[in-house]
Design an enzyme around this catalytic site. Structure first.
Site, mmCIF file in Angstrom:
data_model
loop_
_atom_site.group_PDB
_atom_site.id
_atom_site.type_symbol
_atom_site.label_atom_id
_atom_site.label_comp_id
_atom_site.label_asym_id
_atom_site.label_seq_id
_atom_site.Cartn_x
_atom_site.Cartn_y
_atom_site.Cartn_z
ATOM 1 N N THR A 256 0.465 -1.147 -0.335
ATOM 2 C CA THR A 256 -0.194 0.241 -0.340
ATOM 3 C C THR A 256 1.004 1.019 -0.027
ATOM 4 O O THR A 256 0.807 2.107 -0.656
ATOM 5 C CB THR A 256 -0.673 -0.325 0.654
ATOM 6 O OG1 THR A 256 -1.567 -1.611 1.337
ATOM 7 C CG2 THR A 256 -2.232 1.581 1.271
ATOM 8 N N THR A 257 1.509 1.237 0.707
ATOM 9 C CA THR A 257 2.805 2.195 0.655
ATOM 10 C C THR A 257 3.824 2.521 -0.306
ATOM 11 O O THR A 257 3.902 3.854 -0.812
ATOM 12 C CB THR A 257 3.726 2.216 2.065
ATOM 13 O OG1 THR A 257 3.273 1.962 2.904
ATOM 14 C CG2 THR A 257 4.485 3.326 2.008
ATOM 15 N N TYR B 166 -13.341 -3.672 -0.180
ATOM 16 C CA TYR B 166 -14.321 -3.007 -0.147
ATOM 17 C C TYR B 166 -15.408 -4.108 -0.791
ATOM 18 O O TYR B 166 -16.440 -3.770 -0.483
ATOM 19 C CB TYR B 166 -13.635 -2.711 -1.696
ATOM 20 C CG TYR B 166 -14.946 -1.357 -2.522
ATOM 21 C CD1 TYR B 166 -15.452 -0.787 -1.911
ATOM 22 C CD2 TYR B 166 -16.214 -1.947 -3.683
ATOM 23 C CE1 TYR B 166 -16.933 0.425 -2.443
ATOM 24 C CE2 TYR B 166 -17.215 -1.238 -4.063
ATOM 25 C CZ TYR B 166 -17.349 0.249 -3.534
ATOM 26 O OH TYR B 166 -18.505 0.764 -4.245
ATOM 27 N N TYR C 106 -2.618 -10.577 4.964
ATOM 28 C CA TYR C 106 -2.043 -9.002 5.160
ATOM 29 C C TYR C 106 -3.569 -8.703 6.040
ATOM 30 O O TYR C 106 -4.463 -8.387 4.794
ATOM 31 C CB TYR C 106 -1.721 -7.711 4.236
ATOM 32 C CG TYR C 106 -1.419 -6.426 4.709
ATOM 33 C CD1 TYR C 106 -1.652 -6.364 5.982
ATOM 34 C CD2 TYR C 106 -1.074 -5.732 3.329
ATOM 35 C CE1 TYR C 106 -1.647 -4.885 6.269
ATOM 36 C CE2 TYR C 106 -0.955 -4.319 3.802
ATOM 37 C CZ TYR C 106 -0.619 -3.901 5.147
ATOM 38 O OH TYR C 106 -0.943 -2.253 5.334
ATOM 39 N N ARG D 81 -8.255 -0.366 6.060
ATOM 40 C CA ARG D 81 -8.072 0.308 4.631
ATOM 41 C C ARG D 81 -9.307 -0.695 3.878
ATOM 42 O O ARG D 81 -9.459 -0.189 2.377
ATOM 43 C CB ARG D 81 -6.436 -0.074 3.690
ATOM 44 C CG ARG D 81 -5.528 0.789 4.075
ATOM 45 C CD ARG D 81 -4.695 0.277 3.828
ATOM 46 N NE ARG D 81 -3.524 1.909 3.801
ATOM 47 C CZ ARG D 81 -3.344 3.428 3.252
ATOM 48 N NH1 ARG D 81 -4.972 3.660 2.251
ATOM 49 N NH2 ARG D 81 -2.336 3.812 3.367
ATOM 50 N N LYS E 125 0.862 -10.026 8.367
ATOM 51 C CA LYS E 125 0.823 -8.661 8.499
ATOM 52 C C LYS E 125 -0.037 -8.487 9.028
ATOM 53 O O LYS E 125 -1.335 -8.380 8.490
ATOM 54 C CB LYS E 125 1.664 -8.066 7.587
ATOM 55 C CG LYS E 125 1.012 -6.788 7.671
ATOM 56 C CD LYS E 125 1.994 -6.045 6.857
ATOM 57 C CE LYS E 125 2.197 -4.669 6.629
ATOM 58 N NZ LYS E 125 2.064 -3.408 5.656
ATOM 59 N N ILE F 215 6.939 -4.666 9.390
ATOM 60 C CA ILE F 215 6.875 -4.443 8.022
ATOM 61 C C ILE F 215 6.211 -2.991 8.521
ATOM 62 O O ILE F 215 4.960 -2.968 8.175
ATOM 63 C CB ILE F 215 5.826 -5.052 6.838
ATOM 64 C CG1 ILE F 215 6.348 -6.784 6.752
ATOM 65 C CG2 ILE F 215 6.112 -4.489 5.339
ATOM 66 C CD1 ILE F 215 5.372 -7.668 5.880
#
Length: 300
Positions: free
Chosen positions: A46-47, A109, A135, A140, A164, A206
């Site tokens: 994402t980053t 979503y 993850y 998010r 994660k 992470i």
């Protein structure tokens, strides 16, 4: 899989002012992070603003990351989404040469049931050419990968090696640690709670802030893993305000500004993200000075 013990960094993707990927900046970021002594890198999580990169851009970033890293540290590729068949196609087309694992975010979503999440990861585990790291980031995705589903996946698929965890739920952390397979790893997905998570048995983090201050943060993580919390706690507390600022106006806008201040790369982001405002930028600059600029000097 002790190659994932310690600090992994979810790398930013630098951009030129016109929006193109800045591969010179990418090289500078990778060298800056590795120079800080981290254990591994994560490309296009994402980053890395993966949601705004085209398929061709992702392939180029993954390829260049392997070339620049040149075997110095293990690499993880972020490949996830809410269209299971599209994720499987991306994995099929992915050149795994040079990579050690895939990090795959829980479907966002669509808000699938736990059975839907399980089947999504089952399909990925069946096809993936590399070990898979789950993850869980409900803030998010809009849904939670429960401890029960995490454990079910961990027990059912040997190539699902870790999760994660960015849920912020110590109840989830507790349940995972209590009932996980011996070789399944809990990895912090939130910089501010890395110390207490390692105290519970997590193998590391992470990180986002590791883009900017890899030396300081990875040192704190190593102290925690060595059980030296008396030495780790002062570093943990020293980084609280800086870490908060990294997310005040969204990730990776904050950490990209920090990297700009350190002279590593620019702070350009792609819409719908925007760069941090003046007030936040000034606070980040002040915090970098308060933390100490030895990192910038080291890589000048």
């Amino acid at each position: 899989m002790n190659k994932f013990n310690g600090t992994g960094v979810a790398m930013v993707t630098p951009f030129h002012p016109n929006g193109d990927v800045d591969f010179g900046g990418l090289e500078a970021v990778i060298n800056h992070i590795i120079g800080g002594g981290v254990e591994y890198l994560v490309s296009l999580g994402t980053t890395g603003e993966s949601a705004t990169l085209s398929k061709d851009e992702k392939k180029q970033v993954w390829k260049r990351t392997v070339e620049i890293t040149n075997g110095r540290v293990p690499l993880v590729a972020g490949i996830g989404g809410n269209n299971t068949y599209e994720v499987l196609k991306s994995i099929e087309e992915f050149d795994a040469e040079g990579y050690d694992a895939i990090l795959s975010v829980s479907p966002y979503y669509s808000k699938p049931t736990q059975e839907g999440i399980y089947q999504h990861y089952k399909a990925i585990a069946t096809q993936a050419p590399l070990p898979v790291i789950l993850y869980n980031v409900p803030g998010r995705t809009g849904s939670t990968l429960s401890a029960e589903t995490t454990l079910r996946l961990a027990h059912d698929f040997k190539n699902i090696i870790a999760t994660k965890e960015a849920s912020g739920s110590f109840d989830i952390f507790n349940h995972i640690m209590k009932d996980k397979p011996a070789d399944f790893m809990l990895i912090s997905g939130d910089d501010p709670v890395t110390l207490p998570m390692i105290a519970m048995g997590a193998v590391g983090v992470i990180s986002v802030i590791g883009n900017a201050i890899p030396g300081i943060f990875s040192n704190m993580v190593r102290l925690c893993l060595a059980g030296d919390y008396a030495a780790a706690r002062p570093l943990h507390y020293k980084l609280i305000e800086f870490t908060t600022l990294m997310f005040t106006e969204g990730n990776p806008a904050g950490v990209k500004y920090a990297l700009k201040e350190l002279g590593v790369c620019g702070d350009n982001v792609r819409l719908p993200l925007v760069s941090v405002g003046t007030a936040t930028a000034q606070k980040i600059a002040l915090q970098l000075k308060a933390i100490g600029t030895q990192q910038a000097v080291q890589h000048a």
